[in-house]
Write a protein that holds these residues in place. Structure first.
Motif, PDB file in Angstrom:
ATOM      1  N   PRO A 158     -31.867  58.407  -0.120  1.00 59.06           N
ATOM      2  CA  PRO A 158     -31.402  57.109   0.522  1.00 59.06           C
ATOM      3  C   PRO A 158     -30.109  57.350   1.614  1.00 59.06           C
ATOM      4  N   ASP A 159     -29.744  56.554   2.580  1.00 62.28           N
ATOM      5  CA  ASP A 159     -28.590  56.653   3.261  1.00 62.28           C
ATOM      6  C   ASP A 159     -27.592  55.911   3.003  1.00 62.28           C
ATOM      7  N   GLN A 160     -26.302  56.005   3.282  1.00 65.04           N
ATOM      8  CA  GLN A 160     -25.305  55.267   2.640  1.00 65.04           C
ATOM      9  C   GLN A 160     -25.328  53.672   2.731  1.00 65.04           C
ATOM     10  N   GLU A 161     -25.990  53.426   3.731  1.00 65.95           N
ATOM     11  CA  GLU A 161     -26.508  51.881   3.850  1.00 65.95           C
ATOM     12  C   GLU A 161     -27.339  51.123   2.694  1.00 65.95           C
ATOM     13  N   LEU A 181     -37.298  60.582  -8.369  1.00 71.65           N
ATOM     14  CA  LEU A 181     -36.202  61.389  -8.383  1.00 71.65           C
ATOM     15  C   LEU A 181     -35.233  60.695  -7.515  1.00 71.65           C
ATOM     16  N   LEU A 182     -34.136  59.871  -7.922  1.00 68.70           N
ATOM     17  CA  LEU A 182     -33.245  59.425  -6.984  1.00 68.70           C
ATOM     18  C   LEU A 182     -32.090  60.465  -6.493  1.00 68.70           C
ATOM     19  N   LEU A 183     -32.086  60.916  -5.414  1.00 60.94           N
ATOM     20  CA  LEU A 183     -30.855  61.727  -4.983  1.00 60.94           C
ATOM     21  C   LEU A 183     -29.828  61.001  -4.334  1.00 60.94           C
ATOM     22  N   PRO A 184     -28.652  61.678  -4.624  1.00 60.07           N
ATOM     23  CA  PRO A 184     -27.240  60.892  -4.151  1.00 60.07           C
ATOM     24  C   PRO A 184     -27.342  61.037  -2.579  1.00 60.07           C
ATOM     25  N   ALA A 185     -26.753  60.070  -2.072  1.00 56.53           N
ATOM     26  CA  ALA A 185     -26.750  59.975  -0.506  1.00 56.53           C
ATOM     27  C   ALA A 185     -25.623  60.850  -0.006  1.00 56.53           C
ATOM     28  N   ALA A 220     -37.762  59.013   2.317  1.00 61.15           N
ATOM     29  CA  ALA A 220     -36.430  59.236   2.976  1.00 61.15           C
ATOM     30  C   ALA A 220     -36.012  57.996   4.111  1.00 61.15           C
ATOM     31  N   VAL A 221     -34.721  57.894   4.239  1.00 60.34           N
ATOM     32  CA  VAL A 221     -34.391  56.711   4.942  1.00 60.34           C
ATOM     33  C   VAL A 221     -33.671  57.298   6.293  1.00 60.34           C
ATOM     34  N   GLY A 222     -33.834  56.399   7.506  1.00 57.96           N
ATOM     35  CA  GLY A 222     -32.946  56.686   8.693  1.00 57.96           C
ATOM     36  C   GLY A 222     -33.124  58.065   9.261  1.00 57.96           C
ATOM     37  N   ALA A 223     -32.113  58.510   9.783  1.00 53.71           N
ATOM     38  CA  ALA A 223     -32.058  59.912  10.518  1.00 53.71           C
ATOM     39  C   ALA A 223     -32.687  61.082   9.479  1.00 53.71           C
ATOM     40  N   ARG A 224     -32.427  60.607   8.300  1.00 56.60           N
ATOM     41  CA  ARG A 224     -32.833  61.789   7.231  1.00 56.60           C
ATOM     42  C   ARG A 224     -34.362  61.886   7.283  1.00 56.60           C
TER      43      ARG A 224
END
Length: 331
Positions: A158-161, A181-185, A220-224
C-alpha cells in the motif's frame, strides 16, 4: 511466529487462579453499536489450540470490513484486550462478567459499545496471522488455516493513503483462501529498494504452506504500482505470475512499461477508485489493450482505498472484494 499470549503467570498453581488469569475460551455472540446507530450482529471466537497459545477471531457479518484475526491476546484482571494486526486504531476491550463479555470496540477516533454472550465452543479458525519484523515497520502474513488446496498468494504494497484499509483487504482475501503478505508502507519509491523488498516478499510467499507457486504475484498502489511495472520489464529475476495495480498512473513514460507487460502476457488487474477513477481506468485500458487475462475496473462510489464511507466502518465498493477474488482464481 505464533500468536502471543501476554499473561503475568502462564502456569497458575490453583484452579481459582487459573480461571481468573486465562482467556475465556469459547464462541460468543452479541452485538455492537455506535452513537445510537442500529446494532450490528457480532461474534468472537477465543481458541486455545495448544499449550501457551491462544487465538481470537472477531466477525461482524453485516459489516465485513470489521472482521479480523488477532495476533495478540492480553487478559488480566478479567479484562480482555485484542488488537487488530496492522491497524493500531482498532482495539477490542472487554470485561468478563460470568458468561458475558462487555466493553468497547475502538475504531480509530470513535468507540462502539459491545456486548457478547457465550454460546458454546469456538468455531474452527478461518486463517492465521503472523508478524514479520522488517527494517522499517512490520510485515504481516495472512494465511488460510486450511492449506490442503494450493491457492493464490500476493504481496500487498500500500501507499500512505491506502495503508489504513490494507488490513481490511488482507482479511477479506485471506477469508477466501488467498495468502496475503502485507508490507509496511514506505516513503521511498526507488527501483533498487523496491527490487530488494519485492524479492524478499516473493521468497516468503514461495515458502508459505498453501501457496500455489504458479500463482504468486503482487498488489501495488499508486506510483509504486507503476514502478513495479518498470521493474518487471527491466529485471527478469523478478518472477511473478500477476500484478494488481491500484490507482496506478499511466504517464507517457509508464505507458511503454504497461504495454511491454501486455506483450509478455503477464496478467494485470487495474483497480481505480476516488476522483478521476474513470479517466485513469480508461488510460490503463488503452495501455493494456484487450489481451485475455487483463482487466481494468473503476468504482464510482469508491474512495482511493476502494471503500465507501458510512456507518460503523467503511464498506467495500459495489462488486468488491468478489471482483478481485474471481480474477485471482481465474489465473
Amino acid at each position: 511466529m505464533g500468536l502471543a499470549l501476554l499473561l503475568a503467570a502462564c502456569q497458575p498453581r490453583q484452579s481459582e487462579t487459573d480461571s481468573a488469569t486465562t482467556p475465556p475460551v469459547g464462541h460468543y455472540e452479541g452485538s455492537i453499536s455506535l452513537n445510537g446507530q442500529p446494532e450490528v450482529r457480532a461474534a468472537l471466537d477465543i481458541r486455545h489450540p495448544r499449550v501457551g497459545h491462544y487465538e481470537a477471531e472477531f466477525t461482524a457479518p453485516g459489516v465485513g470490513t470489521l472482521g479480523f484475526v488477532a495476533d495478540t491476546i492480553s487478559f488480566s484482571n478479567n479484562t480482555l484486550q485484542i488488537k487488530r494486526p496492522a491497524r493500531a486504531g482498532q482495539v477490542l476491550t472487554l470485561t468478563l462478567e460470568g458468561d458475558f463479555l462487555r466493553g468497547t470496540l475502538a475504531l480509530d477516533s470513535s468507540k462502539a459499545q459491545a456486548l457478547l454472550v457465550k454460546r458454546g465452543s469456538p468455531t474452527p479458525s478461518t486463517y492465521r496471522v503472523e508478524e514479520l519484523p522488517q527494517a522499517k515497520g512490520s510485515a504481516w502474513l495472512f494465511a488460510p488455516a486450511d492449506t490442503s488446496t494450493p491457492g493464490p498468494a500476493l504481496a500487498l504494497l500500500p501507499d500512505q493513503e491506502t495503508t489504513p484499509a490494507a488490513a481490511i483487504w488482507a482479511d477479506a482475501l485471506a477469508r477466501e483462501g488467498i495468502i496475503v503478505l502485507l508490507l509496511p508502507a514506505v516513503d521511498s519509491v526507488t527501483g533498487p529498494a523496491e527490487t530488494v523488498r519485492l524479492s524478499q516478499a516473493l521468497k516468503i510467499l514461495h515458502g508459505t504452506a498453501g501457496a500455489d507457486s504458479a500463482t504468486i504475484g503482487a498488489w501495488a498502489v499508486g506510483a509504486r504500482a507503476a514502478l513495479l511495472a518498470h521493474l518487471l520489464v527491466d529485471d527478469t529475476s523478478l518472477r511473478m505470475n500477476f500484478l494488481i495495480a491500484q490507482n496506478a498512473p499511466v504517464s507517457t513514460t509508464d505507458r511503454a512499461a504497461w504495454r511491454e507487460l501486455r506483450k509478455r502476457k503477464l496478467p494485470v488487474l487495474g483497480l481505480y477508485g476516488g476522483l478521476g477513477a474513470n479517466q485513469q481506468a480508461a488510460a490503463m485500458r488503452q495501455a493494456l489493450g484487450g489481451r485475455r487475462g487483463n482487466a481494468v475496473r473503476a468504482y464510482r462510489a469508491g474512495r482511493p482505498d476502494l471503500l465507501v464511507a458510512g456507518g460503523l466502518s467503511p464498506r467495500f465498493g459495489t462488486g468488491l472484494p468478489a471482483d478481485v477474488v474471481e480474477w485471482l482464481r481465474s489465473r
